[in-house]
Write a protein that holds these residues in place. Structure first.
Motif, mmCIF file in Angstrom:
data_model
loop_
_atom_site.group_PDB
_atom_site.id
_atom_site.type_symbol
_atom_site.label_atom_id
_atom_site.label_comp_id
_atom_site.label_asym_id
_atom_site.label_seq_id
_atom_site.Cartn_x
_atom_site.Cartn_y
_atom_site.Cartn_z
ATOM 1 N N ASP A 67 0.852 -1.179 0.000
ATOM 2 C CA ASP A 67 0.000 0.000 0.000
ATOM 3 C C ASP A 67 0.892 1.235 0.000
ATOM 4 O OD1 ASP A 67 -2.214 1.627 0.111
ATOM 5 O OD2 ASP A 67 -2.425 1.461 2.287
ATOM 6 N N SER A 68 0.755 2.059 -1.020
ATOM 7 C CA SER A 68 1.629 3.233 -1.136
ATOM 8 C C SER A 68 1.324 4.252 -0.047
ATOM 9 C CB SER A 68 1.488 3.861 -2.514
ATOM 10 O OG SER A 68 0.158 4.288 -2.731
ATOM 11 N N ASN A 69 0.064 4.368 0.349
ATOM 12 C CA ASN A 69 -0.258 5.314 1.431
ATOM 13 C C ASN A 69 0.409 4.900 2.738
ATOM 14 O OD1 ASN A 69 -1.848 6.877 -0.241
ATOM 15 N ND2 ASN A 69 -3.699 5.686 0.188
ATOM 16 N N GLU A 70 0.443 3.596 2.996
ATOM 17 C CA GLU A 70 1.094 3.100 4.204
ATOM 18 C C GLU A 70 2.604 3.347 4.157
ATOM 19 O OE1 GLU A 70 1.882 -1.202 6.297
ATOM 20 O OE2 GLU A 70 0.040 -0.941 5.131
ATOM 21 N N LEU A 71 3.184 3.142 2.973
ATOM 22 C CA LEU A 71 4.614 3.380 2.804
ATOM 23 C C LEU A 71 4.960 4.846 3.048
ATOM 24 C CD1 LEU A 71 7.399 2.273 1.876
ATOM 25 C CD2 LEU A 71 6.735 2.967 -0.433
ATOM 26 N N PHE A 72 4.186 5.757 2.458
ATOM 27 C CA PHE A 72 4.447 7.179 2.645
ATOM 28 C C PHE A 72 4.210 7.604 4.094
ATOM 29 C CE2 PHE A 72 3.632 7.592 -2.060
ATOM 30 C CZ PHE A 72 4.950 7.858 -2.367
ATOM 31 N N ALA A 73 3.222 7.011 4.735
ATOM 32 C CA ALA A 73 2.962 7.334 6.148
ATOM 33 C C ALA A 73 4.142 6.897 7.012
ATOM 34 C CB ALA A 73 1.674 6.661 6.603
ATOM 35 N N ASP A 74 4.691 5.708 6.741
ATOM 36 C CA ASP A 74 5.858 5.244 7.493
ATOM 37 C C ASP A 74 7.061 6.155 7.275
ATOM 38 O OD1 ASP A 74 4.450 3.155 8.573
ATOM 39 O OD2 ASP A 74 5.205 1.658 7.139
#
Length: 159
Positions: A67-74
């Motif tokens: 999930d790209s949103n999860e990656l950017f959030a991390d």
């Protein structure tokens, strides 16, 4: 000039009359006969049925998707946790400049005629020495593992 052109025309005419028709195309063909791309692709498709026991199937799984949103959030969370951001940017910029400079140096060394081959021989000699010194015998492999563990402890600061 006209005499040379007429002489080559006469020689070609004499050669044509002496050769059979099948060899005529081989002599005067500028390029060898090439198979078409379609027939090559078709032959490759026919060759894929050699191993009928191997079947590859693509499937979609929600567990393995990233999930790209999860990656950017991390990444944002880790970036916000850094206290001295200017130091990180300085080190990152320095690393990019160092990589660029190393590629320039390697390009310059590679342009010297005999130097790349000499360096290959040096690397081959060092590899042979390393294999003999650390990998060939069981006791020396243990010594290498101990040395690596010692360096790991020094880096992590657990020593």
């Amino acid at each position: 000039m006209a005499a040379a052109a007429s002489t080559s025309t006469v020689a070609a005419a004499v050669l044509i009359h002496r050769l059979p028709a099948s060899k005529l195309a081989a002599v005067f063909s500028p390029l060898p006969n090439r198979q078409s791309l379609y027939s090559t692709q078709l032959r490759q498709l026919k060759g894929t049925t050699r191993y009928p026991g191997v079947l590859v199937k693509a499937s979609s799984s929600d567990e393995s998707s990233l999930d790209s949103n999860e990656l950017f959030a991390d990444l944002k969370e880790k970036w916000d946790a850094i206290e001295n951001k200017s130091t990180v940017l300085t080190y990152g910029g320095g690393a990019i400049v160092a990589i660029w400079f190393a590629s320039v140096v390697v390009g310059a060394v590679n342009s010297v005629p005999l130097l790349p081959k000499i360096l290959e021989l040096v690397g081959l000699g060092y590899t042979a020495w390393f294999v003999y010194r650390y990998l060939l015998f069981k006791s020396s492999r243990k010594e290498l593992v101990e040395d690596i563990e010692e360096v790991k402890k020094k880096i992590t600061g657990t020593e």
